[in-house]
Write a protein that holds these residues in place. Structure first.
Motif, PDB file in Angstrom:
ATOM      1  N   HIS A  37       0.866  -1.178   0.000  1.00  0.00           N
ATOM      2  CA  HIS A  37       0.000   0.000   0.000  1.00  0.00           C
ATOM      3  C   HIS A  37       0.903   1.228   0.000  1.00  0.00           C
ATOM      4  CE1 HIS A  37      -2.834   3.090   1.361  1.00  0.00           C
ATOM      5  NE2 HIS A  37      -3.803   2.279   0.966  1.00  0.00           N
ATOM      6  N   GLU A  38       0.549   2.238  -0.780  1.00  0.00           N
ATOM      7  CA  GLU A  38       1.431   3.399  -0.945  1.00  0.00           C
ATOM      8  C   GLU A  38       1.684   4.146   0.364  1.00  0.00           C
ATOM      9  OE1 GLU A  38      -0.216   6.282  -3.560  1.00  0.00           O
ATOM     10  OE2 GLU A  38      -2.207   6.283  -2.634  1.00  0.00           O
ATOM     11  N   ASP A  39       0.787   4.026   1.321  1.00  0.00           N
ATOM     12  CA  ASP A  39       0.985   4.716   2.598  1.00  0.00           C
ATOM     13  C   ASP A  39       1.739   3.869   3.615  1.00  0.00           C
ATOM     14  OD1 ASP A  39      -0.396   6.951   1.687  1.00  0.00           O
ATOM     15  OD2 ASP A  39      -2.342   6.161   2.335  1.00  0.00           O
ATOM     16  N   MET A  40       1.857   2.562   3.354  1.00  0.00           N
ATOM     17  CA  MET A  40       2.457   1.677   4.355  1.00  0.00           C
ATOM     18  C   MET A  40       3.631   0.851   3.837  1.00  0.00           C
ATOM     19  SD  MET A  40      -0.980   0.327   6.306  1.00  0.00           S
ATOM     20  CE  MET A  40      -2.001   0.179   4.828  1.00  0.00           C
ATOM     21  N   ALA A  41       3.873   0.834   2.520  1.00  0.00           N
ATOM     22  CA  ALA A  41       4.932  -0.008   1.954  1.00  0.00           C
ATOM     23  C   ALA A  41       6.305   0.365   2.514  1.00  0.00           C
ATOM     24  CB  ALA A  41       4.930   0.105   0.428  1.00  0.00           C
ATOM     25  N   PHE A  42       6.626   1.657   2.483  1.00  0.00           N
ATOM     26  CA  PHE A  42       7.932   2.111   2.972  1.00  0.00           C
ATOM     27  C   PHE A  42       8.087   1.787   4.464  1.00  0.00           C
ATOM     28  CE2 PHE A  42      10.949   5.253   4.558  1.00  0.00           C
ATOM     29  CZ  PHE A  42      11.964   5.172   3.611  1.00  0.00           C
ATOM     30  N   ALA A  43       7.033   2.026   5.234  1.00  0.00           N
ATOM     31  CA  ALA A  43       7.084   1.758   6.672  1.00  0.00           C
ATOM     32  C   ALA A  43       7.200   0.270   6.956  1.00  0.00           C
ATOM     33  CB  ALA A  43       5.843   2.328   7.356  1.00  0.00           C
TER      34      ALA A  43
ATOM     35  N   LEU B  63       8.990  -2.112  -5.154  1.00  0.00           N
ATOM     36  CA  LEU B  63       8.257  -2.410  -3.921  1.00  0.00           C
ATOM     37  C   LEU B  63       8.700  -1.630  -2.685  1.00  0.00           C
ATOM     38  CD1 LEU B  63       7.709  -6.267  -4.250  1.00  0.00           C
ATOM     39  CD2 LEU B  63       6.308  -4.375  -5.100  1.00  0.00           C
ATOM     40  N   PRO B  64       9.997  -1.304  -2.487  1.00  0.00           N
ATOM     41  CA  PRO B  64      10.351  -0.528  -1.282  1.00  0.00           C
ATOM     42  C   PRO B  64       9.710   0.856  -1.234  1.00  0.00           C
ATOM     43  CG  PRO B  64      12.296  -1.591  -2.176  1.00  0.00           C
ATOM     44  CD  PRO B  64      11.202  -1.807  -3.169  1.00  0.00           C
ATOM     45  N   TRP B  65       9.239   1.346  -2.381  1.00  0.00           N
ATOM     46  CA  TRP B  65       8.503   2.614  -2.483  1.00  0.00           C
ATOM     47  C   TRP B  65       9.326   3.788  -1.954  1.00  0.00           C
ATOM     48  CZ3 TRP B  65       5.044   2.714  -5.904  1.00  0.00           C
ATOM     49  CH2 TRP B  65       4.056   3.709  -5.979  1.00  0.00           C
ATOM     50  N   GLY B  66      10.624   3.730  -2.261  1.00  0.00           N
ATOM     51  CA  GLY B  66      11.483   4.873  -1.993  1.00  0.00           C
ATOM     52  C   GLY B  66      11.477   5.810  -3.196  1.00  0.00           C
TER      53      GLY B  66
ATOM     54  N   LEU C 148       1.318  -0.256  -7.326  1.00  0.00           N
ATOM     55  CA  LEU C 148       2.102  -0.991  -6.332  1.00  0.00           C
ATOM     56  C   LEU C 148       1.497  -2.366  -6.062  1.00  0.00           C
ATOM     57  CD1 LEU C 148       4.454  -0.941  -4.320  1.00  0.00           C
ATOM     58  CD2 LEU C 148       2.906   0.109  -2.658  1.00  0.00           C
ATOM     59  N   LYS C 149       0.184  -2.447  -5.968  1.00  0.00           N
ATOM     60  CA  LYS C 149      -0.478  -3.727  -5.688  1.00  0.00           C
ATOM     61  C   LYS C 149      -0.237  -4.737  -6.800  1.00  0.00           C
ATOM     62  CE  LYS C 149      -4.285  -2.042  -2.789  1.00  0.00           C
ATOM     63  NZ  LYS C 149      -5.756  -1.844  -2.690  1.00  0.00           N
ATOM     64  N   ARG C 150      -0.418  -4.306  -8.052  1.00  0.00           N
ATOM     65  CA  ARG C 150      -0.240  -5.259  -9.152  1.00  0.00           C
ATOM     66  C   ARG C 150       1.218  -5.612  -9.350  1.00  0.00           C
ATOM     67  NH1 ARG C 150      -3.354  -2.863 -13.962  1.00  0.00           N
ATOM     68  NH2 ARG C 150      -4.870  -2.750 -12.262  1.00  0.00           N
TER      69      ARG C 150
ATOM     70  N   ASN D  74      22.818  -0.481  -3.699  1.00  0.00           N
ATOM     71  CA  ASN D  74      21.573   0.271  -3.545  1.00  0.00           C
ATOM     72  C   ASN D  74      21.846   1.772  -3.687  1.00  0.00           C
ATOM     73  OD1 ASN D  74      18.869   0.622  -3.168  1.00  0.00           O
ATOM     74  ND2 ASN D  74      18.834   0.029  -1.013  1.00  0.00           N
ATOM     75  N   HIS D  75      20.793   2.564  -3.826  1.00  0.00           N
ATOM     76  CA  HIS D  75      20.922   4.010  -3.930  1.00  0.00           C
ATOM     77  C   HIS D  75      20.455   4.646  -2.622  1.00  0.00           C
ATOM     78  CE1 HIS D  75      20.397   2.657  -8.177  1.00  0.00           C
ATOM     79  NE2 HIS D  75      21.433   3.456  -8.343  1.00  0.00           N
ATOM     80  N   ALA D  76      21.244   5.569  -2.109  1.00  0.00           N
ATOM     81  CA  ALA D  76      20.924   6.191  -0.817  1.00  0.00           C
ATOM     82  C   ALA D  76      19.569   6.879  -0.846  1.00  0.00           C
ATOM     83  CB  ALA D  76      22.023   7.195  -0.446  1.00  0.00           C
ATOM     84  N   ILE D  77      19.225   7.458  -1.999  1.00  0.00           N
ATOM     85  CA  ILE D  77      17.963   8.197  -2.088  1.00  0.00           C
ATOM     86  C   ILE D  77      16.755   7.264  -1.973  1.00  0.00           C
ATOM     87  CG2 ILE D  77      17.694   8.079  -4.602  1.00  0.00           C
ATOM     88  CD1 ILE D  77      16.793  11.017  -4.492  1.00  0.00           C
ATOM     89  N   ASN D  78      16.971   5.964  -2.144  1.00  0.00           N
ATOM     90  CA  ASN D  78      15.849   5.034  -2.019  1.00  0.00           C
ATOM     91  C   ASN D  78      15.465   4.787  -0.566  1.00  0.00           C
ATOM     92  OD1 ASN D  78      14.100   3.851  -3.897  1.00  0.00           O
ATOM     93  ND2 ASN D  78      14.842   1.806  -3.393  1.00  0.00           N
ATOM     94  N   TYR D  79      16.236   5.367   0.375  1.00  0.00           N
ATOM     95  CA  TYR D  79      15.858   5.312   1.784  1.00  0.00           C
ATOM     96  C   TYR D  79      15.057   6.544   2.190  1.00  0.00           C
ATOM     97  CZ  TYR D  79      18.540   1.101   2.558  1.00  0.00           C
ATOM     98  OH  TYR D  79      18.979  -0.195   2.515  1.00  0.00           O
ATOM     99  N   VAL D  80      14.611   7.300   1.180  1.00  0.00           N
ATOM    100  CA  VAL D  80      13.671   8.404   1.383  1.00  0.00           C
ATOM    101  C   VAL D  80      12.335   7.978   0.782  1.00  0.00           C
ATOM    102  CG1 VAL D  80      13.152  10.812   0.852  1.00  0.00           C
ATOM    103  CG2 VAL D  80      15.528  10.094   1.245  1.00  0.00           C
TER     104      VAL D  80
END
Length: 413
Positions: A71-77, A148-151, A190-192, A268-274
């Motif tokens: 879910h776009e609001d919870m994937a990163f978390a 999927l990490p949604w960074g 994101l779901k699909r 990995n890319h550091a910006i993907n942790y944002v």
């Protein structure tokens, strides 16, 4: 060669099962006494390493899916929770992340080994084609997983790459909407992507089964390119090649563990942790390293549609290698001119990888155009012409003759 006799099982349970479902007899035939060319070197380890990397990815992916929330609001978390709160979640995720790089590395080596030794030539054309198809599904699976990490990099990579389909005439816009599940990359996307990322590894597994089936039907190629002609040309797969594969696996696991425990975010890319923000575009959008050669080809063409077409042709051209290579000599070991052009192709591929990571400006654009041009020139022009004008070295009569000749030279020295 005579057919392999069925084994006699001493264990009653195995004997009972095998009489009704001969799975143990099949394993004995295909994994124990399977006749393998006796001169295979360590370049043949990378096929089995790719299979083991796939199993590692599937197992770690299943565990990660238990805690991931698409879910776009919870994937990163949810990714942060896996890293910080789930027991050994950090280890499972780092293994999964770095095993992808290991998977692509060994597959690239496996592909270029096949190109050098002519493993795509008759009667192995279908075996080669299935292998290329496996690579295509790998690319799709890896791209879906990277989203999927949604960074920030995940979100914008998905936006840029999926937007490429809009260049397709007539159906491009409709196809993009279908991919997104709406009018932009959002929650439905994101779901699909999660559903497909979970499904496609099992498609790869099925294709690997077909790949192995074709391999055991046509038998393995070997460094000389000479087909098996007599029993002296082969050795049973176990223990000779299981031990060789085990050594290669040990080395690969040491490398994997080095990155997992010491440099887990190296690829990995550091910006993907944002967390993903549709309102903030990263300065430089770069895909994972294993996509970089084809990303450089995409950017080498000013026209959007032309770049998309060339990017897919860069992989699709591998399917027709059996038609493009007109030489009757299979192995590059006996083709002196082909060797030079092969290593030029490898260097060109490495250069494209480097250029794909650089900004699309200045000298990098010019070099990308030249490197892309040579890439296609090699397959379309050089490879067919070499078959007509190159004079190969003498090929040994059989595998055993080549091995024996090598031992005789060592004894004389």
């Amino acid at each position: 060669m005579s057919s392999t006799p069925s084994p006699v099982w001493s264990n009653r349970t195995i004997k009972w099962v095998d009489r009704r479902l001969p799975i143990f007899s099949m394993m004995h035939k295909e994994l124990i006494v399977y006749p393998t060319p006796r001169n295979l070197n360590y370049w043949w380890n990378f096929g089995s390493l790719a299979g083991i990397a796939l199993v590692i990815l599937i197992l770690t992916g299943i565990f990660l899916a238990m805690f991931y929330t698409p879910h776009e609001d919870m994937a990163f978390a949810s990714i942060e929770r896996i890293m910080r709160e789930v027991n050994f979640g950090w280890l499972i995720r780092f293994i999964h992340m770095n095993a992808v790089s290991l998977f692509f590395l060994v597959v690239y080596i496996h592909i270029f080994r096949g190109m050098y030794y002519g493993s795509y030539k008759a009667p192995r054309e279908l075996l080669w084609g299935i292998g290329v198809l496996i690579y295509l599904v790998m690319v799709g699976t890896a791209f879906l997983g990277y989203v999927l990490p949604w960074g920030q990099m995940s979100f914008w990579a998905a936006t840029v790459i999926t937007s490429l389909v809009t260049a397709i005439p007539v159906v491009g816009n409709d196809l993009a909407i279908w991919l997104w599940g709406g009018f932009s990359v959002d929650n439905d996307t994101l779901k699909r992507f999660f559903a497909l990322h979970y499904l496609l590894p099992f498609v790869i597994f099925a294709l690997v089964f077909l790949h192995l089936w074709a391999l055991h039907t046509t038998k393995s190629n070997n460094p000389t390119g000479v087909e098996v002609k007599k029993p002296a040309d082969t050795l049973p797969f176990h223990p000779y090649y299981t031990m060789k594969d085990a050594f290669g696996l040990g080395v690969a696991l040491i490398v994997l563990c080095f990155f997992v425990f010491f440099y887990p975010n190296y690829f990995n890319h550091a910006i993907n942790y944002v967390q993903a923000d549709p309102m903030v575009t990263p300065e430089h959008i770069v895909p994972e390293w294993y996509f970089l050669p084809f990303y450089a080809i995409l950017r080498a063409v000013p026209d959007k549609l032309g770049g998309v077409v060339l990017m897919f042709l860069a992989i699709a051209i591998w399917f027709i290698l059996p038609l493009l290579d007109t030489s009757k000599t299979r192995s590059g070991r006996f083709r002196p001119i082909f060797k030079w052009f092969f290593w030029l192709l490898v260097a060109d591929f490495v250069l494209l990888t480097y250029l794909g990571a650089m900004p699309a400006e200045g000298i990098y654009v010019t070099l990308g155009m030249w490197a892309t041009g040579y890439y296609f020139f090699h397959f379309v022009v050089i490879l067919p012409l070499l078959g007509w004008f190159e004079k190969p070295l003498p090929v040994p009569e059989s595998i055993s003759a080549a091995v024996t000749a090598g031992h005789e030279k060592e004894a004389a020295a």
